[in-house]
Design a protein around this motif. Structure first.
Motif, PDB file in Angstrom:
ATOM      1  N   GLY A  13      48.106  38.201  44.242  1.00  0.00           N
ATOM      2  CA  GLY A  13      47.541  38.110  45.581  1.00  0.00           C
ATOM      3  C   GLY A  13      46.477  39.130  45.935  1.00  0.00           C
ATOM      4  O   GLY A  13      45.618  38.860  46.769  1.00  0.00           O
ATOM      5  N   SER A  14      46.525  40.308  45.333  1.00  0.00           N
ATOM      6  CA  SER A  14      45.559  41.351  45.673  1.00  0.00           C
ATOM      7  C   SER A  14      45.678  42.487  44.670  1.00  0.00           C
ATOM      8  O   SER A  14      46.607  42.524  43.859  1.00  0.00           O
ATOM      9  CB  SER A  14      45.798  41.895  47.081  1.00  0.00           C
ATOM     10  OG  SER A  14      47.051  42.560  47.149  1.00  0.00           O
ATOM     11  N   GLU A  54      37.781  38.781  33.998  1.00  0.00           N
ATOM     12  CA  GLU A  54      38.791  37.725  33.880  1.00  0.00           C
ATOM     13  C   GLU A  54      40.186  38.287  34.122  1.00  0.00           C
ATOM     14  O   GLU A  54      41.018  37.656  34.801  1.00  0.00           O
ATOM     15  CB  GLU A  54      38.700  37.083  32.500  1.00  0.00           C
ATOM     16  CG  GLU A  54      39.669  35.934  32.294  1.00  0.00           C
ATOM     17  CD  GLU A  54      39.564  35.312  30.912  1.00  0.00           C
ATOM     18  OE1 GLU A  54      40.234  34.281  30.672  1.00  0.00           O
ATOM     19  OE2 GLU A  54      38.826  35.856  30.060  1.00  0.00           O
ATOM     20  N   ASP A  94      40.630  38.919  37.897  1.00  0.00           N
ATOM     21  CA  ASP A  94      40.745  37.622  38.581  1.00  0.00           C
ATOM     22  C   ASP A  94      42.121  37.017  38.373  1.00  0.00           C
ATOM     23  O   ASP A  94      42.751  36.518  39.324  1.00  0.00           O
ATOM     24  CB  ASP A  94      39.675  36.655  38.065  1.00  0.00           C
ATOM     25  CG  ASP A  94      38.290  36.948  38.618  1.00  0.00           C
ATOM     26  OD1 ASP A  94      38.184  37.682  39.612  1.00  0.00           O
ATOM     27  OD2 ASP A  94      37.310  36.433  38.036  1.00  0.00           O
ATOM     28  N   ASN A  95      42.613  37.063  37.143  1.00  0.00           N
ATOM     29  CA  ASN A  95      43.934  36.496  36.842  1.00  0.00           C
ATOM     30  C   ASN A  95      45.045  37.275  37.539  1.00  0.00           C
ATOM     31  O   ASN A  95      46.022  36.679  38.027  1.00  0.00           O
ATOM     32  CB  ASN A  95      44.171  36.480  35.332  1.00  0.00           C
ATOM     33  CG  ASN A  95      43.302  35.476  34.606  1.00  0.00           C
ATOM     34  OD1 ASN A  95      42.794  34.529  35.207  1.00  0.00           O
ATOM     35  ND2 ASN A  95      43.109  35.666  33.311  1.00  0.00           N
ATOM     36  N   VAL A 129      44.798  38.994  40.374  1.00  0.00           N
ATOM     37  CA  VAL A 129      44.747  38.681  41.805  1.00  0.00           C
ATOM     38  C   VAL A 129      45.308  37.291  42.059  1.00  0.00           C
ATOM     39  O   VAL A 129      46.060  37.071  43.028  1.00  0.00           O
ATOM     40  CB  VAL A 129      43.300  38.802  42.330  1.00  0.00           C
ATOM     41  CG1 VAL A 129      43.197  38.253  43.751  1.00  0.00           C
ATOM     42  CG2 VAL A 129      42.850  40.260  42.287  1.00  0.00           C
ATOM     43  N   ASN A 130      44.975  36.339  41.209  1.00  0.00           N
ATOM     44  CA  ASN A 130      45.528  34.985  41.361  1.00  0.00           C
ATOM     45  C   ASN A 130      47.048  34.991  41.249  1.00  0.00           C
ATOM     46  O   ASN A 130      47.739  34.235  41.948  1.00  0.00           O
ATOM     47  CB  ASN A 130      44.929  34.048  40.316  1.00  0.00           C
ATOM     48  CG  ASN A 130      43.480  33.712  40.597  1.00  0.00           C
ATOM     49  OD1 ASN A 130      43.026  33.801  41.737  1.00  0.00           O
ATOM     50  ND2 ASN A 130      42.744  33.330  39.569  1.00  0.00           N
ATOM     51  N   ALA A 131      47.578  35.854  40.382  1.00  0.00           N
ATOM     52  CA  ALA A 131      49.029  35.901  40.173  1.00  0.00           C
ATOM     53  C   ALA A 131      49.766  36.642  41.274  1.00  0.00           C
ATOM     54  O   ALA A 131      50.839  36.210  41.725  1.00  0.00           O
ATOM     55  CB  ALA A 131      49.338  36.554  38.819  1.00  0.00           C
TER      56      ALA A 131
END
Length: 266
Positions: free
Chosen positions: A88-89, A78, A81-82, A84-86
């Motif tokens: 970008g990579s 989690e 994932d968070n 990367v979502n924030a």
């Protein structure tokens, strides 16, 4: 301040255990290069957000903070994932988080063994497994695992720590082999004595027990293991991380690199 390395600006670096010590110093070194930073550590959410805001203001970069429990695989997944979502990579992964407990093997608490293996070893497996596919797709990635001299040699009363750090060295080698054609390098740094608050407490204890000055106790502690009578500054490890991210280190992968004052040369 580090010399600017072209090619790192705009990369996203995730450093576990980066709210203090080696991890925090490494975060500053990479932020100076224009890397966006994912901070992680044992801070409450508000403190972490304050630290992230300080990095944004100082370096004009983007940041993300998490205090995810690295003992739990689902929390790690989690967390990444968070991040990367924030941002970008994840282009640079520094597995730095670690805990310690010292006791002889016959009396070593099972819960301490489980926590040390989870945080110092298994967490690195989970982070690596999650970031590799995107790194491979881009054809570029840098993974640096902060192992220890205790990934190469042993000391009494450190059974879990030595097992975990030896495991990190093995993990590093396998992942480096598997990723060698994908533009991803994977290395382990193996520090000896590092000048951190935790070591400071150990020096204070020696000084008190043996009626020594702080400097005398520090010298005695350091030279009991390594010929070089100096501790590393956390930033020196951060600078080595930076080197391993740069073009000059493109051919260095699968290596376990001591920074140990000749500890393992003996």
């Amino acid at each position: 301040m580090s010399t600017l390395q072209t090619g790192l600006q705009g990369k996203v670096a995730l450093i576990t255990g980066s709210t203090s010590g080696i991890g925090l110093a490494t975060a500053h070194v990479l932020a100076e290069q224009g890397c966006h930073i994912v901070l992680h550590g044992l801070m409450d959410h508000d403190e972490g957000q304050t630290l992230a805001a300080e990095f944004r203001a100082q370096y004009q970069i983007n940041t993300f903070f998490s205090n995810a429990d690295l003992r739990e695989a689902n929390c790690i997944h989690e967390f990444i994932d968070n991040a990367v979502n924030a941002l970008g990579s994840i282009d640079i992964l520094v597995n730095n988080a670690g805990i310690q407990h010292t006791q002889d093997v016959a009396h070593f608490p099972i819960e301490k063994w489980n926590d040390i293996i989870a945080i110092n070893l298994s967490a690195a497996f989970h982070t690596i497994q999650q970031v590799i596919p995107a790194m491979a797709e881009k054809g570029w990635g840098r993974i640096i695992n902060i192992a220890s001299v205790h990934g190469l040699v042993a000391s009494a009363n450190k059974v879990a720590y030595c097992a975990a750090k030896h495991g990190i060295v093995g993990l590093t080698k396998v992942v480096a082999i598997e990723c060698a054609e994908q533009g991803i390098t994977v290395n382990a740094i193996c520090p000896g004595w590092v000048d951190t608050p935790l070591i400071g407490k150990q020096i204070d204890s020696i000084a008190s027990d043996k009626s020594l000055s702080y400097d005398e106790a520090k010298y005695q502690l350091v030279t009991s293991k390594q010929p070089l009578p100096e501790m590393l500054a956390p930033r020196q490890i951060g600078e080595f991380v930076l080197f391993l991210c740069g073009g000059a280190a493109r051919g260095i992968t699968g290596s376990s690199l001591p920074m140990d004052g000749a500890w393992t040369a003996q």
